[in-house]
Scaffold this motif. Sequence first.
Motif, mmCIF file in Angstrom:
data_model
loop_
_atom_site.group_PDB
_atom_site.id
_atom_site.type_symbol
_atom_site.label_atom_id
_atom_site.label_comp_id
_atom_site.label_asym_id
_atom_site.label_seq_id
_atom_site.Cartn_x
_atom_site.Cartn_y
_atom_site.Cartn_z
ATOM 1 N N PRO A 1 -4.627 2.831 -1.944
ATOM 2 C CA PRO A 1 -6.051 3.016 -2.271
ATOM 3 C C PRO A 1 -6.349 4.445 -2.698
ATOM 4 N N TYR B 1 -9.278 -0.088 -3.393
ATOM 5 C CA TYR B 1 -7.902 -0.347 -3.838
ATOM 6 C C TYR B 1 -7.952 -0.529 -5.352
ATOM 7 N N ARG C 1 0.806 -1.225 0.000
ATOM 8 C CA ARG C 1 0.000 0.000 0.000
ATOM 9 C C ARG C 1 0.836 1.272 0.000
ATOM 10 N N VAL D 1 -1.662 -5.689 -3.177
ATOM 11 C CA VAL D 1 -2.538 -4.529 -2.959
ATOM 12 C C VAL D 1 -1.694 -3.260 -2.886
#
Length: 379
Positions: A121, A238, A87, A118
């Motif tokens: 976001p 995301y 992230r 991931v």
Amino acid sequence: MEILQKHVSEARVWEEAEEFVRLFHRENPHAGDPRARLAAVRAELAETGTYRHTPEELVHGARVAWRNSNRCIGRLYWNSLRVRDRRGLTAAEDIAAECFEHLREATNGGRVRPTITVFAPDAPGRPGPLIWSEQLVRYAGYGDHPSVTVGDARNRPLTEALLGLGWPGGPGTPFDLLPLVVQGVDDKPRWFETPADAVLEVPIRHPDGRDDWADWGLRWHAVPAISNMCLEIGGIHYTAAPFNGWYMGTEIGARNLADTDRYNLLPAVARRLGLDVSSDRSLWKDRALVELNRAVLDSFDRAGVTIADHHTESRRFLSHLEREERKGREVGADWSWIVPPISGAATPVFHRTYEDRPSATAYVHHEGAQERAWGRDLV
């Protein structure tokens, strides 16, 4: 009006956040009472307009999103999904590098591991990064005429856009690896050459040892990593979160290699098998389809690469339904996606109905995702 929209947006995020946090604590009893966490989320949301998932919440959310994927038949192992938390990355070159590392790790020498990576976001006033490419691995489609394509016809528009953007093109085979297209935060989309060592490919041969298949040079890559869907967990989006399971054979043999808008190989397979193609009533398409699917499954098995067949995966899906029902959870499914594209009535998933249930924790195609996958407005 802007203040009102901000209030509505925060209210929606809070509603979905509360639902997810309660679900997380309910399914992870060691997390304890959710009230303290809910208070922290509400305070962070009021101060910043968003909130940050804990690492444990991110892992569980990504797995639950797979569990909720109405179009996926392979959800029995949803709780085994490996989650790579990246992230902190927002730059295109860093995201591309991690996508290629994702492929290496997920490939696992052929023993394919369900994996998701991931990235950062969306946040108020700052959209998250995007991966334009539909999958991390795609083959080019070349051609000057709509009905004549070398390679994957689905990827012709993207291939042309990349050539216009400066990609020199591959050697011109039907299986040239396309670059990955990534758009970092506050950046324009850029392409990154796909390293050969990140992609394991399986040569496709007929299981009966027919020599006339070898000169085709047919092959397919081992890891189906979807890259243009958004992972939504508890109101947080995301926008770049590529994920993979392993292939079901029909995805390759009955769709990628057989669809008329992809490689359209059924006529060529039928000719090589000596079938009568003068009339559909000879069922030459059906016979060619079965042989092509046999070739895919046998080739992956010989190469030691994970793949499922549609009969086994159908039984596993019913096991998933039973397991979830025992836990008191309702399972949504889209019949048109769950039923395999070959021999559907011979599988147990055909003979029942399903409810296509929406979920706030899910993988979602956002508006414009398909247009980006085709390279529209890339140049």
